[in-house]
Enzyme design. Structure first.
Site, PDB file in Angstrom:
ATOM      1  N   SER A 125       0.525  -1.063  -0.149  1.00 40.25           N
ATOM      2  CA  SER A 125      -0.055  -0.052   0.057  1.00 40.25           C
ATOM      3  C   SER A 125       1.034   1.366   0.052  1.00 40.25           C
ATOM      4  CB  SER A 125      -0.906   0.095   1.172  1.00 40.25           C
ATOM      5  OG  SER A 125      -1.226   1.194   1.529  1.00 40.25           O
ATOM      6  N   TYR A 149      -1.589  -0.823  10.912  1.00 39.39           N
ATOM      7  CA  TYR A 149      -1.966  -1.431   9.601  1.00 39.39           C
ATOM      8  C   TYR A 149      -0.908  -1.147   8.700  1.00 39.39           C
ATOM      9  CZ  TYR A 149      -3.726  -1.574   4.930  1.00 39.39           C
ATOM     10  OH  TYR A 149      -3.765  -1.937   3.542  1.00 39.39           O
ATOM     11  N   LYS A 153       2.044  -3.689   6.724  1.00 39.94           N
ATOM     12  CA  LYS A 153       2.626  -3.691   5.383  1.00 39.94           C
ATOM     13  C   LYS A 153       3.847  -3.440   5.316  1.00 39.94           C
ATOM     14  CE  LYS A 153      -1.367  -4.456   3.549  1.00 39.94           C
ATOM     15  NZ  LYS A 153      -1.691  -5.845   3.041  1.00 39.94           N
TER      16      LYS A 153
HETATM   17  N1  NAD Z   1      -8.667  -1.470  -0.732  1.00 42.48           N
HETATM   18  C1  NAD Z   1      -7.788  -0.605  -0.423  1.00 42.48           C
HETATM   19  O1  NAD Z   1      -7.981   0.752  -0.516  1.00 42.48           O
HETATM   20  C2  NAD Z   1      -6.479  -1.133  -0.385  1.00 42.48           C
HETATM   21  C3  NAD Z   1      -5.189  -0.182  -0.276  1.00 42.48           C
HETATM   22  C4  NAD Z   1      -3.989  -0.714  -0.247  1.00 42.48           C
HETATM   23  C5  NAD Z   1      -3.771  -1.921   0.049  1.00 42.48           C
HETATM   24  N2  NAD Z   1      -5.041  -2.769   0.136  1.00 42.48           N
HETATM   25  C6  NAD Z   1      -4.752  -4.257   0.538  1.00 42.48           C
HETATM   26  O2  NAD Z   1      -5.114  -4.993  -0.339  1.00 42.48           O
HETATM   27  C7  NAD Z   1      -5.541  -6.425  -0.125  1.00 42.48           C
HETATM   28  C8  NAD Z   1      -7.091  -6.535  -0.488  1.00 42.48           C
HETATM   29  O3  NAD Z   1      -7.910  -5.512  -0.035  1.00 42.48           O
HETATM   30  P1  NAD Z   1      -9.350  -5.555  -0.386  1.00 42.48           P
HETATM   31  O4  NAD Z   1      -9.872  -4.002  -0.187  1.00 42.48           O
HETATM   32  O5  NAD Z   1      -9.732  -6.454  -1.398  1.00 42.48           O
HETATM   33  O6  NAD Z   1      -9.936  -5.935   1.301  1.00 42.48           O
HETATM   34  P2  NAD Z   1     -10.933  -7.105   1.682  1.00 42.48           P
HETATM   35  O7  NAD Z   1     -11.121  -6.919   3.045  1.00 42.48           O
HETATM   36  O8  NAD Z   1     -12.230  -6.838   0.645  1.00 42.48           O
HETATM   37  O9  NAD Z   1     -10.305  -8.431   1.128  1.00 42.48           O
HETATM   38  C9  NAD Z   1      -9.434  -9.060   1.863  1.00 42.48           C
HETATM   39  C10 NAD Z   1      -9.933 -10.697   1.967  1.00 42.48           C
HETATM   40  O10 NAD Z   1      -9.038 -11.272   2.764  1.00 42.48           O
HETATM   41  C11 NAD Z   1      -9.762 -12.066   3.635  1.00 42.48           C
HETATM   42  N3  NAD Z   1      -8.949 -12.361   4.764  1.00 42.48           N
HETATM   43  C12 NAD Z   1      -8.666 -11.703   5.778  1.00 42.48           C
HETATM   44  N4  NAD Z   1      -7.736 -12.148   6.507  1.00 42.48           N
HETATM   45  C13 NAD Z   1      -7.516 -13.529   6.200  1.00 42.48           C
HETATM   46  C14 NAD Z   1      -6.748 -14.781   6.603  1.00 42.48           C
HETATM   47  N5  NAD Z   1      -6.131 -14.733   7.613  1.00 42.48           N
HETATM   48  N6  NAD Z   1      -6.892 -15.896   6.110  1.00 42.48           N
HETATM   49  C15 NAD Z   1      -7.779 -16.018   4.750  1.00 42.48           C
HETATM   50  N7  NAD Z   1      -8.632 -14.771   4.241  1.00 42.48           N
HETATM   51  C16 NAD Z   1      -8.197 -13.622   5.144  1.00 42.48           C
HETATM   52  C17 NAD Z   1     -11.175 -11.394   4.114  1.00 42.48           C
HETATM   53  O11 NAD Z   1     -12.113 -12.137   4.185  1.00 42.48           O
HETATM   54  C18 NAD Z   1     -11.084 -10.508   2.616  1.00 42.48           C
HETATM   55  O12 NAD Z   1     -12.149 -11.482   1.662  1.00 42.48           O
HETATM   56  C19 NAD Z   1      -5.384  -6.098   1.644  1.00 42.48           C
HETATM   57  O13 NAD Z   1      -4.257  -6.752   1.808  1.00 42.48           O
HETATM   58  C20 NAD Z   1      -5.352  -4.802   1.759  1.00 42.48           C
HETATM   59  O14 NAD Z   1      -4.563  -4.476   2.852  1.00 42.48           O
HETATM   60  C21 NAD Z   1      -6.236  -2.557  -0.055  1.00 42.48           C
END
Ligand code: NAD
Length: 338
Positions: A125, A149, A153
């Site tokens: 991120s 958080y 990362k």
């Molecule tokens: N959405 C954003 O703005 C953003 C920005 C930067 C980075 N990210 C990163 O991208 C990734 C995906 O983000 P997203 O927006 O799709 O989030 P999201 O919460 O929609 O998806 C993450 C998924 O991971 C699953 N999960 C969490 N912990 C788990 C575990 N221990 N075992 C198995 N499954 C698990 C959750 O059930 C969820 O379906 C994350 O790592 C997030 O930190 C997201």
């Protein structure tokens, strides 16, 4: 046939990546503990792509379960999206974030090593840049974090670098996302927050559909053209296309490398509100309130490295992002709970 394991594939970004991978001819295996997602998104991925794939309701903290997936399928590479992502919540329950995100990643890597799988695309991120001194932000800028958080990362980035230093056959892409918004153009998958949305775009679209009364805008005294915070919003479909390019890149490149995935353009909160209003013909009432602690004024990417090395650039504009978000929201006023 190349098979990609998608962790967190039922979530917002992972589900879009799953569709893109299937449509590009990859086989996929998806694992997710459904802590922030539902089986309905898995069903929708299959509908959009018109293809089936194995899904495991599996927690990365449950090593036996992860092992079983690797024993059952011949995995070539991993796209690792699974993680907890709410900044505010991470301040309240830091240990849960450290355990889930960091231990989960370590477990995953250990099982990968056991099965001699060394290609990994990781969801990092722009938060790893902390409070950058200048914009646009480049990959070489110094790294820091302002909340638990962000620290997960950052720590995972360091852990993955150490893995490569210990064993140079690893190939790892650290993809630093800016602000992913939008939804698949089918309107079948999109961002599905539980309760009150943490992120701006789902908040705006819930105001538009009447679930929230008004938007709270945190601060209008930043040094930006209208005083509100400026961010690099990127369409989620562009973002996941960057992952497929990174995967191709890893075929020919050893090492661990970070790439910014952003558009390179900054838009303010009020620019986004105005574009959403224009695209949807809905009025978004908003109220300016105090700055939110820890927020920064301006952040947008220099995406040139991804363009040069991965041959990737974002194609969709703010109109597309608003149009597709609205299409998803209108088709799914209660998210996946319809
Ligand atoms: N959405 C954003 O703005 C953003 C920005 C930067 C980075 N990210 C990163 O991208 C990734 C995906 O983000 P997203 O927006 O799709 O989030 P999201 O919460 O929609 O998806 C993450 C998924 O991971 C699953 N999960 C969490 N912990 C788990 C575990 N221990 N075992 C198995 N499954 C698990 C959750 O059930 C969820 O379906 C994350 O790592 C997030 O930190 C997201």
């Amino acid at each position: 046939m190349t098979t990609i394991l998608v962790t967190g594939g039922a979530g917002y970004i992972g589900s879009h990546a799953a569709v893109e991978l299937l449509e590009s001819g990859y086989e996929i295996v998806v694992i997710d503990n459904l802590s922030n997602s539902s089986m309905e998104s898995i069903k929708r991925i299959k509908e959009i792509a018109g293809k089936n794939f194995p899904f495991y309701e599996c927690d990365l903290l449950d090593v036996e379960c992860v092992e079983n997936v690797f024993n059952t399928h011949k995995i070539d590479s991993v796209m690792h999206f699974a993680g907890l992502k709410a900044v505010g919540e991470s301040v309240t329950i830091p240990l849960k974030y450290y355990q889930n995100n960091i231990t989960g990643t370590i477990n995953l890597c250990e099982v990968m090593i056991k099965h001699n799988i060394k290609k990994l695309v990781f969801s990092s991120s722009a938060t790893v840049y902390g409070n950058p001194d200048k914009v646009p932000v480049e990959e070489s800028f110094s790294l820091s974090a302002t909340n638990p958080y962000g620290r997960t990362k950052l720590m995972i980035e360091y852990i993955l670098q150490d893995l490569y230093f210990a064993d140079s056959s690893w190939r790892i892409a650290l993809l630093r996302y800016f602000n992913p918004i939008g939804a698949h153009e089918s309107g079948k998958i999109g961002e599905n927050p539980n309760g009150i949305p943490n992120n701006l775009m789902p908040y705006i679209s819930q105001v538009a559909i009447g679930k929230m009364e008004k938007l709270f805008v945190f601060g209008n005294d930043y040094e930006t053209h209208d005083g509100t915070g400026v961010r690099d919003f990127i369409h989620v479909v562009d973002l996941v296309k960057g992952h497929l390019k990174a995967l191709e890149y890893l075929e020919n490149h050893e090492g661990v490398e970070a790439f910014n995935l952003g558009t390179g353009k900054g838009y303010s909160v009020l620019d986004l509100v105005k574009t959403f209003e224009d695209v949807t013909s809905k009025r978004i009432p908003y109220k300016i309130v105090e700055r939110r602690k820890g927020d920064i004024g301006v952040c947008y990417a220099n995406p040139q490295k991804a363009e040069k090395k991965l041959g990737w650039r974002a194609e969709k504009d703010l109109n597309d992002m608003c149009k597709d978000t609205w299409n998803w929201q209108l088709n799914n006023p209660n998210g996946y709970r319809n």
